[in-house]
Design an enzyme around this catalytic site. Structure first.
Site, PDB file in Angstrom:
ATOM      1  N   TRP A 240      61.123 -18.225 -32.936  1.00  0.00           N
ATOM      2  CA  TRP A 240      60.002 -17.266 -32.903  1.00  0.00           C
ATOM      3  C   TRP A 240      58.756 -17.893 -32.318  1.00  0.00           C
ATOM      4  O   TRP A 240      58.012 -17.253 -31.573  1.00  0.00           O
ATOM      5  CB  TRP A 240      59.750 -16.662 -34.287  1.00  0.00           C
ATOM      6  CG  TRP A 240      60.859 -15.720 -34.651  1.00  0.00           C
ATOM      7  CD1 TRP A 240      61.731 -15.831 -35.688  1.00  0.00           C
ATOM      8  CD2 TRP A 240      61.234 -14.526 -33.938  1.00  0.00           C
ATOM      9  NE1 TRP A 240      62.637 -14.779 -35.656  1.00  0.00           N
ATOM     10  CE2 TRP A 240      62.350 -13.981 -34.609  1.00  0.00           C
ATOM     11  CE3 TRP A 240      60.751 -13.877 -32.805  1.00  0.00           C
ATOM     12  CZ2 TRP A 240      62.980 -12.804 -34.174  1.00  0.00           C
ATOM     13  CZ3 TRP A 240      61.375 -12.707 -32.370  1.00  0.00           C
ATOM     14  CH2 TRP A 240      62.473 -12.193 -33.056  1.00  0.00           C
TER      15      TRP A 240
ATOM     16  N   ASP B 237      52.059 -16.068 -37.613  1.00  0.00           N
ATOM     17  CA  ASP B 237      53.131 -15.063 -37.677  1.00  0.00           C
ATOM     18  C   ASP B 237      53.791 -15.219 -39.042  1.00  0.00           C
ATOM     19  O   ASP B 237      54.562 -16.151 -39.269  1.00  0.00           O
ATOM     20  CB  ASP B 237      54.138 -15.320 -36.539  1.00  0.00           C
ATOM     21  CG  ASP B 237      55.291 -14.320 -36.557  1.00  0.00           C
ATOM     22  OD1 ASP B 237      55.395 -13.533 -37.518  1.00  0.00           O
ATOM     23  OD2 ASP B 237      56.093 -14.330 -35.596  1.00  0.00           O
TER      24      ASP B 237
ATOM     25  N   LYS C 141      60.919  -7.175 -42.676  1.00  0.00           N
ATOM     26  CA  LYS C 141      61.489  -8.283 -43.430  1.00  0.00           C
ATOM     27  C   LYS C 141      61.147  -8.131 -44.913  1.00  0.00           C
ATOM     28  O   LYS C 141      62.034  -8.013 -45.748  1.00  0.00           O
ATOM     29  CB  LYS C 141      60.973  -9.631 -42.930  1.00  0.00           C
ATOM     30  CG  LYS C 141      61.310 -10.126 -41.498  1.00  0.00           C
ATOM     31  CD  LYS C 141      62.113  -9.276 -40.644  1.00  0.00           C
ATOM     32  CE  LYS C 141      62.599  -9.852 -39.334  1.00  0.00           C
ATOM     33  NZ  LYS C 141      61.661 -10.443 -38.413  1.00  0.00           N
TER      34      LYS C 141
HETATM   35  C1  LIG Z   1      61.558 -10.573 -36.916  1.00  0.00           C
HETATM   36  C2  LIG Z   1      60.489 -11.499 -36.435  1.00  0.00           C
HETATM   37  C3  LIG Z   1      59.778 -11.251 -35.259  1.00  0.00           C
HETATM   38  C4  LIG Z   1      60.069 -10.067 -34.367  1.00  0.00           C
HETATM   39  O1  LIG Z   1      59.718  -8.882 -34.939  1.00  0.00           O
HETATM   40  P1  LIG Z   1      59.881  -7.488 -34.129  1.00  0.00           P
HETATM   41  O2  LIG Z   1      59.367  -6.509 -35.091  1.00  0.00           O
HETATM   42  O3  LIG Z   1      61.328  -7.342 -33.806  1.00  0.00           O
HETATM   43  O4  LIG Z   1      59.034  -7.602 -32.909  1.00  0.00           O
HETATM   44  C5  LIG Z   1      58.789 -12.145 -34.893  1.00  0.00           C
HETATM   45  N1  LIG Z   1      58.500 -13.214 -35.651  1.00  0.00           N
HETATM   46  C6  LIG Z   1      59.162 -13.482 -36.790  1.00  0.00           C
HETATM   47  C7  LIG Z   1      58.804 -14.697 -37.584  1.00  0.00           C
HETATM   48  C8  LIG Z   1      60.177 -12.626 -37.214  1.00  0.00           C
HETATM   49  O5  LIG Z   1      60.846 -12.895 -38.355  1.00  0.00           O
END
Ligand SMILES: *Cc1c(COP(=O)(O)O)cnc(C)c1O
Length: 360
Positions: free
Chosen positions: A102, A172, A196
């Protein structure tokens, strides 16, 4: 019927109580005669839902009043671009910490807009740890410092908050937000896709310090400018109303559970049940440095990968679902977000022990 435990990394398990309440309110929300899906986002019913969701999130995370909470769309992926578009503030470079897949995606997108200085990386050990702050080479002229506090695919989590002085810190937090308290005041911006640990896919939450808003670079599309959404209480366009509603129910569920400090205790316990077993077993293996083992996403391998398919098949027959690891890393991954009860992790370990006994 077999009890189902869903270990998906995302979209992921939601609290049963929340789904039951949503079911109960599906056709008629609080006597309005309407489903939440059918309401105007500007009507009094939905405005109440949205205001309560924001107030509850602010309470749970103790968000200071000089931060905006934005309910957006486009996923964390859109933030990979919105962050440089909005936070460069005329500067030409930003610092990024690379702890896995990521982080790399965020870096690749930012490089379209600025010079990316990878200030630290754990690529040397295949992203199985997070570099300590003492190994970070931060540029004091960077527009901001970006890191991924939990690598959902790699299973690497950072439990400390980096120190970046006057340079805004950007995180993030897609896969660990609300799993434990964080000191929001240490951050310039926090973002998370909802799917998540918050609610359904389609909602992205951004928590951003007010003084960082309003300086997007020239040419930034209206929808990608935080100011557009901040000035309009996330109602510039039609927001993902049903996602906000479910997220709001999850926030109330978290408050009823005692808030984030209580969630953290439970999450520590759940993670220990699984990691303790992995460490005690010669049959399974956790590749992650002990101090960076994610409490949310637990990747593990069977030492004999030829047994992977049988493991997944028999787990499925036991109601233990979606344990297959990400295609980029293979093996298994058990995601044990807030909504996964301790009993689910215990059921997984009981199965793993039995599978080990039968196959070792
Ligand atoms: C799932 C995830 C993403 C991507 O999320 P989307 O909603 O598919 O754009 C980005 N960063 C992390 C840490 C994630 O777990």
């Amino acid at each position: 019927m077999t009890h189902i435990y869903n270990f998906s990394a995302g979209p992921a398990v939601l609290p049963k109580e929340v789904l039951l309440q949503a079911q109960d309110e599906m056709l008629d929300w609080h006597g309005s005669g309407m489903s939440v899906m059918e309401m105007s986002h500007r009507g009094k019913e939905f405005l109440q839902i949205a205001h309560e969701a924001e107030a509850d999130l602010r309470e749970l995370l103790v968000i200071p009043s000089n931060y905006k909470v934005l309910f957006l769309q486009g996923g964390a992926h859109s933030q990979f671009a919105m962050i440089p578009l909005n936070l460069l503030h005329g500067k030409t470079s930003a610092d990024y910490i690379n702890t896995g897949i990521w982080s790399e995606k965020a870096i690749t997108e930012a490089a379209r807009f600025c010079d990316v200085n990878v200030s630290a990386s754990s690529a040397d050990r295949n992203f199985t740890y997070a570099p300590a702050q003492s190994e970070w080479h931060l540029n004091p002229d960077a527009a901001y410092v970006h890191y991924t506090s939990n690598e959902t695919i790699g299973g690497v989590e950072m439990f400390w908050t980096p120190e970046t002085g006057d340079v805004p810190l950007v995180a993030d937090m897609s896969s660990h937000i609300l799993s434990r308290p964080v000191d929001v005041s240490r951050y310039g911006l926090i973002y998370a896709g909802a799917q998540k640990n918050i609610g359904p896919a389609g909602l992205t939450i951004v928590i951003v310090r007010e003084d960082l808003i309003g300086k997007a670079r020239a040419g930034t599309p209206t929808m990608l400018d935080y100011k557009t959404h901040a000035d309009n209480d996330s109602m510039y366009n039609t927001p993902p109303t049903y996602g906000i509603y479910i997220a709001g129910l999850v926030f109330k569920w978290l408050k009823a559970k005692g808030g984030l400090a209580e969630m953290e205790k439970t999450n520590i316990l759940k993670a220990a049940v699984l990691y303790d077993y992995l460490d005690a077993s010669d049959f399974y293996h956790s590749p992650i440095a002990v101090e960076n083992r994610s409490r949310m996403n637990v990747p593990f391998t069977l030492k004999n990968a030829a047994l992977d398919a049988a493991f997944l098949q028999q787990a499925g027959e036991r109601g233990l679902l979606q344990l297959k690891g990400h295609k980029l890393v293979g093996g298994m991954r058990a995601s044990i977000y807030n909504a996964m009860p301790v009993e689910g992790v215990q059921a997984l370990v009981a199965f793993m022990r039995e599978f080990e006994r039968a196959n070792a």
